[in-house]
Design an enzyme around this catalytic site. Sequence first.
Site, PDB file in Angstrom:
ATOM      1  CB  CYS A 134      -0.968   0.012   1.187  1.00 19.07           C
ATOM      2  SG  CYS A 134      -0.204   0.467   2.754  1.00 19.07           S
ATOM      3  CB  CYS A 175       0.014   9.320   6.529  1.00 12.58           C
ATOM      4  SG  CYS A 175       0.003   9.068   4.737  1.00 12.58           S
TER       5      CYS A 175
END
Length: 196
Positions: free
Chosen positions: A45, A114
């Site tokens: 990813c 994130c």
Amino acid sequence: MSNQDKKWAYSNTVREHFFNPRNSLTSEDEAKDADGVGTVGSPACGDVMRIWIWIKDNKITKCKWQTFGCASAIASTSVLSEMVIDMSLEDALKIKPNDIVKKLHGLPEQKIHCSVLGDQALRASIYNYYKQAGQKNKIPNDEIVCGCKDVLKSDLEAAYAEGANTYEKLQKKTGCGTVCGKCENKIKNLLKKFEH
């Protein structure tokens, strides 16, 4: 302001932590005496975070990290490593993704995930410390789903949110259920809950 600066979609704080990251691990030797380590994410990813912590008197005295990912991922881990120094384990476990985003003075919407990884890597390192210190009673019962690979429920939730919506995809993304297989039913039951 140059054209390059105008294209920068991040705050000055993100820029500072990206170009001058704090507390990053420069060699594996630095981490050999760490009290806890947690890893989240997947190279597939694009973002992988690993956080090492050192504990004394129930406080995080040192935090080191390595991140493979974008500017947001690096800045998020860097600022998180500063946030947790001298923080009790209980307070560190309360850190939410939004706390990291606020400390960075914002992230683009598509980059919020994130900061979620940083939050999860920190939690995984603390649970790893509890596990090694014989304090498993401090780990929420439903948090560690796969004991062989130290996969947390939050890891599975994050992987599901990123598209790992079958048992096989969760295995590939997190490593869960790939050793003894005893957690398979639990993971499949969680998968049904995630779908609703």
